[in-house]
Design a protein around this motif. Structure first.
Motif, short mmCIF file in Angstrom:
data_model
loop_
_atom_site.label_atom_id
_atom_site.label_comp_id
_atom_site.label_asym_id
_atom_site.label_seq_id
_atom_site.Cartn_x
_atom_site.Cartn_y
_atom_site.Cartn_z
N VAL A 137 0.85 -1.18 0.00
CA VAL A 137 0.00 0.00 0.00
C VAL A 137 0.89 1.24 0.00
CG1 VAL A 137 -1.69 1.34 1.34
CG2 VAL A 137 -1.87 -1.16 1.27
N HIS A 138 0.47 2.23 -0.79
CA HIS A 138 1.09 3.56 -0.76
C HIS A 138 0.02 4.52 -0.27
CE1 HIS A 138 4.69 3.13 -3.48
NE2 HIS A 138 4.02 2.05 -3.83
N MET A 139 0.42 5.50 0.52
CA MET A 139 -0.50 6.58 0.86
C MET A 139 0.28 7.87 1.04
SD MET A 139 -1.89 5.32 4.54
CE MET A 139 -0.85 5.40 5.98
N LEU A 140 -0.32 8.94 0.57
CA LEU A 140 0.22 10.28 0.76
C LEU A 140 -0.71 10.98 1.73
CD1 LEU A 140 2.35 12.40 -0.01
CD2 LEU A 140 0.77 13.17 -1.80
N VAL A 141 -0.12 11.48 2.81
CA VAL A 141 -0.91 12.03 3.92
C VAL A 141 -0.45 13.45 4.22
CG1 VAL A 141 -1.47 11.74 6.37
CG2 VAL A 141 -1.25 9.72 4.89
N GLY A 142 -1.42 14.36 4.33
CA GLY A 142 -1.14 15.67 4.92
C GLY A 142 -1.09 15.45 6.41
N PHE A 143 0.10 15.51 6.97
CA PHE A 143 0.35 15.03 8.33
C PHE A 143 0.36 16.18 9.34
CE2 PHE A 143 2.69 12.77 11.66
CZ PHE A 143 2.12 11.52 11.58
N GLN A 144 -0.41 16.02 10.40
CA GLN A 144 -0.43 16.99 11.50
C GLN A 144 0.73 16.70 12.46
OE1 GLN A 144 -2.51 19.65 11.71
NE2 GLN A 144 -3.19 18.96 9.68
N THR A 145 1.16 17.69 13.16
CA THR A 145 2.30 17.53 14.06
C THR A 145 1.90 17.07 15.46
OG1 THR A 145 2.20 19.88 14.66
CG2 THR A 145 3.63 19.27 12.81
N THR A 146 0.64 16.70 15.63
CA THR A 146 0.15 16.31 16.96
C THR A 146 0.40 14.84 17.28
OG1 THR A 146 -2.00 15.92 15.94
CG2 THR A 146 -1.65 18.07 17.00
N GLN A 147 0.92 14.08 16.32
CA GLN A 147 1.14 12.65 16.52
C GLN A 147 2.47 12.27 15.88
OE1 GLN A 147 -1.57 10.08 14.33
NE2 GLN A 147 -1.49 8.53 15.94
N SER A 148 3.15 11.31 16.47
CA SER A 148 4.39 10.85 15.85
C SER A 148 4.08 9.95 14.66
CB SER A 148 5.24 10.08 16.87
OG SER A 148 4.67 8.81 17.13
N ILE A 149 5.02 9.86 13.76
CA ILE A 149 4.89 8.98 12.61
C ILE A 149 4.72 7.54 13.07
CG2 ILE A 149 6.14 8.04 10.62
CD1 ILE A 149 7.38 10.90 10.32
N ALA A 150 5.53 7.13 14.02
CA ALA A 150 5.47 5.74 14.51
C ALA A 150 4.11 5.43 15.13
CB ALA A 150 6.59 5.49 15.53
N ALA A 151 3.56 6.34 15.90
CA ALA A 151 2.25 6.11 16.52
C ALA A 151 1.16 6.03 15.46
CB ALA A 151 1.94 7.21 17.53
N PHE A 152 1.25 6.87 14.44
CA PHE A 152 0.27 6.83 13.36
C PHE A 152 0.33 5.49 12.63
CE2 PHE A 152 -0.49 7.64 8.74
CZ PHE A 152 -1.86 7.76 8.82
N MET A 153 1.51 5.04 12.28
CA MET A 153 1.63 3.76 11.57
C MET A 153 1.20 2.59 12.45
SD MET A 153 2.12 4.19 8.46
CE MET A 153 2.36 2.49 8.01
N GLN A 154 1.45 2.68 13.74
CA GLN A 154 0.96 1.65 14.67
C GLN A 154 -0.56 1.59 14.61
OE1 GLN A 154 2.42 -0.71 16.48
NE2 GLN A 154 0.47 -1.37 17.34
N ASP A 155 -1.20 2.75 14.63
CA ASP A 155 -2.67 2.80 14.56
C ASP A 155 -3.17 2.23 13.23
OD1 ASP A 155 -2.82 3.98 17.04
OD2 ASP A 155 -3.28 5.99 16.29
#
Length: 153
Positions: free
Chosen positions: A56-74
């Protein structure tokens, strides 16, 4: 300054465990919608999502309120649970432990979106593993071949 302002565009690439071709076309669109929901729940904006049976590929407009690792874990935990609860696979579905994440400037967003939306056509010519290596090289990321993906045990 009273508020936080950011413009972060992240391109994520991830795969089922052992790069297995488990994402079936019959439920792939629903998976993408489900992952988009996870992304929104975490206050990010899905700009594009697509892939093939083995990634899977995804392009995300990412907010600074969460870490990248926590987002990918979710994303991985919630979506694999959804896949398993719906019994889309004959065996237990798991995502590969690692992932790729690459940042892009606003001026590159449209071309990255087109690249992601064109995945099925693209992979008629280039394998996922070759594509992934090219991305790592393009971004100057050092890697050891044996650590790219976990091999079957």
């Amino acid at each position: 300054m009273a508020d936080t302002f950011s413009q972060v565009h992240l391109h994520f690439v991830f795969s089922p465990k052992f790069r297995a071709s488990l994402i079936h076309t019959s439920w792939e669109a629903d998976l993408h919608k489900y992952i988009t929901g996870i992304t929104r729940k975490n206050a990010h904006k899905m700009l594009a999502i697509n892939g093939t049976e083995d990634h899977v590929h995804m392009l995300v407009g990412f907010q600074t309120t969460q870490s990248i690792a926590a987002f990918m874990q979710d994303v991985k935990a919630d979506s694999s649970q959804w896949i398993n609860n719906n019994r889309f696979c004959k065996t237990r579905f798991e995502w590969q432990a690692g992932y790729g994440v690459f940042s892009y400037s606003k001026s590159s967003v449209d071309s990255v979106i087109q690249y992601i939306l064109n995945q099925k056509e693209h992979h008629r010519k280039v394998s996922f593993l070759d594509e992934y290596k090219l991305m790592l090289e393009k971004f100057g990321i050092d890697y050891k071949e044996e650590y790219l993906f976990k091999a079957p045990e």
